[in-house]
Design an enzyme around this catalytic site. Structure first.
Site, PDB file in Angstrom:
ATOM      1  N   GLY A 146     -15.816 -19.625 -56.006  1.00 14.13           N
ATOM      2  CA  GLY A 146     -16.457 -18.615 -55.391  1.00 14.13           C
ATOM      3  C   GLY A 146     -18.414 -18.927 -55.415  1.00 14.13           C
ATOM      4  CB  VAL A 147     -20.491 -19.911 -58.140  1.00 17.12           C
ATOM      5  CG1 VAL A 147     -20.441 -21.654 -57.575  1.00 17.12           C
ATOM      6  CG2 VAL A 147     -21.797 -19.839 -57.464  1.00 17.12           C
ATOM      7  N   GLY A 148     -20.343 -20.536 -53.996  1.00 15.37           N
ATOM      8  CA  GLY A 148     -20.862 -21.399 -52.923  1.00 15.37           C
ATOM      9  C   GLY A 148     -20.601 -22.791 -52.731  1.00 15.37           C
ATOM     10  NE  ARG A 176      -8.387 -21.907 -51.475  1.00 20.14           N
ATOM     11  CZ  ARG A 176      -9.196 -22.570 -52.043  1.00 20.14           C
ATOM     12  NH1 ARG A 176     -10.557 -23.297 -51.038  1.00 20.14           N
ATOM     13  NH2 ARG A 176      -9.836 -22.567 -53.361  1.00 20.14           N
ATOM     14  NE  ARG A 269     -12.275 -19.273 -51.744  1.00 17.11           N
ATOM     15  CZ  ARG A 269     -12.743 -20.014 -52.344  1.00 17.11           C
ATOM     16  NH1 ARG A 269     -13.503 -20.855 -53.040  1.00 17.11           N
ATOM     17  NH2 ARG A 269     -11.911 -20.424 -53.348  1.00 17.11           N
ATOM     18  NE  ARG A 280      -8.891 -20.388 -57.778  1.00 21.52           N
ATOM     19  CZ  ARG A 280      -8.642 -21.831 -57.044  1.00 21.52           C
ATOM     20  NH1 ARG A 280     -10.152 -21.415 -56.928  1.00 21.52           N
ATOM     21  NH2 ARG A 280      -8.178 -22.297 -57.406  1.00 21.52           N
ATOM     22  CG  ASP A 304     -29.733 -13.671 -55.216  1.00 21.16           C
ATOM     23  OD1 ASP A 304     -28.497 -12.966 -54.295  1.00 21.16           O
ATOM     24  OD2 ASP A 304     -30.324 -12.674 -55.655  1.00 21.16           O
TER      25      ASP A 304
END
Ligand code: ADP
Ligand code: 5GP
Length: 402
Positions: A146-148, A176, A269, A280, A304
Site C-alpha cells: 500500500g506504500v505506492g 485481483r 485501494r 498486511r 509522501d
C-alpha cells in the site's frame, strides 16, 4: 550404483581439449578434469529430440556420479569446445552459433555451486549463459503493502517503455480484478511453484501475507535479454535473498509518510478483505523496521507527495545508470565455428575458428576477455568482452573490440 568410465573415454581425458565426437550421428561429448573428477558434457541433436546431459566420473572411486543440474542450460548444442577456467568454471563454446549465443559456463566449483552442494547433499553443477558486455543493474523496489511501489513502477514503465521492464513474479495468491496472468503475476499453484523452487528455477522466494511469491531466474533474464533494465517489486525477505545472490542490483526501500497514511491508502485501494488488510498492516510494522537494517537498501525514499517521490526516484536511477548496453548488434550475425581454444595467463582466451558453412566470412581469431566477469549461476554471466584479432604483416596483430 556407479558405473566404470569406458576405457576409450579415460584414455582420451587430457583435462582441456574436447574429445572428438561422432559427427555422423551428431552426438557429442567432452570431458574436462577438475581435481579428482571428470566432468562429461554430452548430448544429441537427433531429429529434433535434442538433449544435453552432464555426468561426473569420480577418478578416485572410479564410479559415475549424477549431479543435480541447476541454472538454465543451452537449448541446443551441435557440438562444443570446452576449456577449464581457474575460477571453478568450465567455458563451453557452442559450435556454429552466433557469437552472442555461443558462450556458456558450466560452474563446477563456484561459491554458488559449493553452497548448493551443502544444501542438497549431492554433486551439483550449474549452467550460466555468458553475455557480452554488461547489462544495467536491475532495480529492486521494496516497501510495505500500500506504500505506492506499484504506482511508482507503473509511472516509470509508462514514461520509459523501452528502458525499463518489469520482472513478472510468480504467486499463489488469487488474481485481483483487472490483474492479468503473465502481466502482473504468473498466478500458480503452490505445489507447482514448490517444485520449480526445488528445481532451482527461482532467484528468490518468500511467504508473504500467507501466500508464496517468487522471482524466477527466467523473469529477470527475459527482461535483461530484451535490453531493458529490470525492475523487481518484492518484499524485504526477497530483497535480502537477492542481496545474497549473484545478481548485482540497486536496492530501494519505499516508506510511507506515516503509518496512518499507509492504512488509509491500503483501505482506499479496496483490493483486500478486512482480514487481509489487518494482516498486511501487522506485517508492515516489521517491514518498516527491517527496511532500515544497515546494508540492505541503498536508498530509502518517502512516498509522501507522489510526484516529488517519483522525481527523486528518476534522479537516483539516472545517476546510477550504466552506460553499457546489453545487445550489441555487431555480435548477432557472427556465426562462429570454434575449432579450439587457448588460454593465456592474463585471463584472455583465444578462440580459433574454422569456416562456419554459411558462406559468410567471419574473423578466424577472436579474443575473449574474462577478467571482469560478473553474476553467474543461477543467472547469466556478464562482463565478457570480445575482440577480433586480425593478423597484419610482420607478425603485427590488430585487435578490435566488438
Ligand atoms: P503497493 O504496490 O506498494 O502495494 P500501490 O501502488 O498499489 O501500493 O498504492 C496503494 C494505493 O495508494 C493506490 O490506491 C495508489 O493510488 C495510492 N498511492 C500511491 N502513492 C500515493 C501517494 N504518494 N499519495 C497518495 N496515494 C498514493
Ligand atoms: P501483492 O499481493 O500486493 O501484489 O504483493 C504483496 C507483497 O509481495 C508486496 O510487498 C510485494 O512486493 C511482494 N512480492 C511481489 N512479488 C514478489 C516476489 O517475487 N518475491 C517476493 N519476495 N515478494 C514479492
Amino acid at each position: 550404483m556407479g558405473e566404470e568410465a569406458p576405457e576409450h573415454l579415460l584414455n582420451s581425458l587430457d583435462g582441456h581439449l574436447p574429445v572428438a565426437c561422432d559427427s555422423e550421428s551428431k552426438d557429442y561429448q567432452t570431458s574436462t578434469i577438475v581435481d579428482d573428477k571428470t566432468y562429461v558434457v554430452e548430448g544429441s541433436e537427433d531429429g529434433g529430440k535434442s538433449w544435453i546431459n552432464v555426468k561426473i566420473f569420480d577418478n578416485l572411486t572410479r564410479s559415475w556420479l549424477i549431479p543435480t543440474v541447476l541454472g538454465m542450460k543451452p537449448v541446443q548444442l551441435k557440438g562444443h569446445s570446452t576449456l577449464l577456467l581457474n575460477n571453478g568454471r568450465i567455458l563451453i563454446v557452442k559450435k556454429d552459433y552466433p557469437l552472442d549465443d555461443c558462450i556458456w559456463f558450466l560452474e563446477v566449483d563456484t561459491p554458488f555451486v559449493k553452497e548448493q552442494k551443502k544444501l542438497l547433499g549431492t554433486e551439483v553443477v550449474a549452467w550460466s549463459k555468458g553475455v557480452i558486455g554488461s547489462a544495467p543493474k536491475p532495480i529492486v523496489i521494496s516497501g510495505p503493502s500500500g506504500v505506492g511501489k506499484g504506482t511508482l513502477i507503473n509511472k516509470l514503465m509508462k514514461e520509459f517503455p523501452s528502458k525499463y521492464g518489469f520482472s513478472v513474479s510468480h504467486t499463489t495468491r488469487a488474481p485481483r480484478e483487472k490483474e492479468l496472468d503473465g502481466v502482473h503475476y504468473h498466478f500458480t499453484e503452490r505445489s507447482l511453484m514448490e517444485k520449480d523452487i526445488r528445481d532451482g528455477k527461482f532467484l528468490e522466494f518468500a511467504s508473504v501475507h500467507g501466500n508464496l511469491y517468487g522471482t524466477s531466474i527466467e523473469a529477470v533474464e527475459a527482461v535483461t535479454d530484451s535490453g531493458k533494465r529490470c525492475i523487481l517489486d518484492i518484499d524485504v525477505q526477497g530483497a535480502r535473498s537477492v542481496r545474497a545472490s549473484s545478481l548485482d542490483a540497486i536496492f530501494i526501500f519505499i516508506c510511507p509518510p506515516s503509518f496512518e497514511e499507509l492504512e488509509e491508502r491500503l483501505r482506499a485501494r479496496a483490493t483486500e478483505t478486512e482480514e487481509q488488510v489487518q494482516k498486511r498492516l501487522r506485517n508492515a510494522r516489521a517491514e518498516l523496521d527491517e527496511g532500515r537494517s544497515p546494508g540492505l537498501f541503498d536508498h530509502i525514499l518517502v512516498n509522501d507527495d507522489l510526484e516529488t517521490c517519483y522525481e527523486t526516484l528518476k534522479k537516483l536511477l539516472a545517476s546510477d545508470e550504466n552506460a553499457n548496453t546489453l545487445n550489441q548488434p555487431t555480435t548477432k550475425n557472427l556465426k562462429v565455428h570454434v575449432s579450439h581454444m587457448e588460454s593465456r595467463a592474463d585471463q584472455k582466451i583465444l578462440l580459433h575458428c574454422g569456416t562456419n558453412g554459411t558462406g559468410v566470412k567471419v574473423p578466424s581469431l577472436f579474443m575473449l576477455d574474462i577478467s571482469s566477469l560478473k553474476g553467474g549461476a543461477p543467472g547469466r554471466t556478464r562482463g565478457l568482452n570480445v575482440y577480433t584479432v586480425e593478423s597484419l604483416r610482420d607478425g603485427v596483430n590488430r585487435i578490435k573490440q566488438l
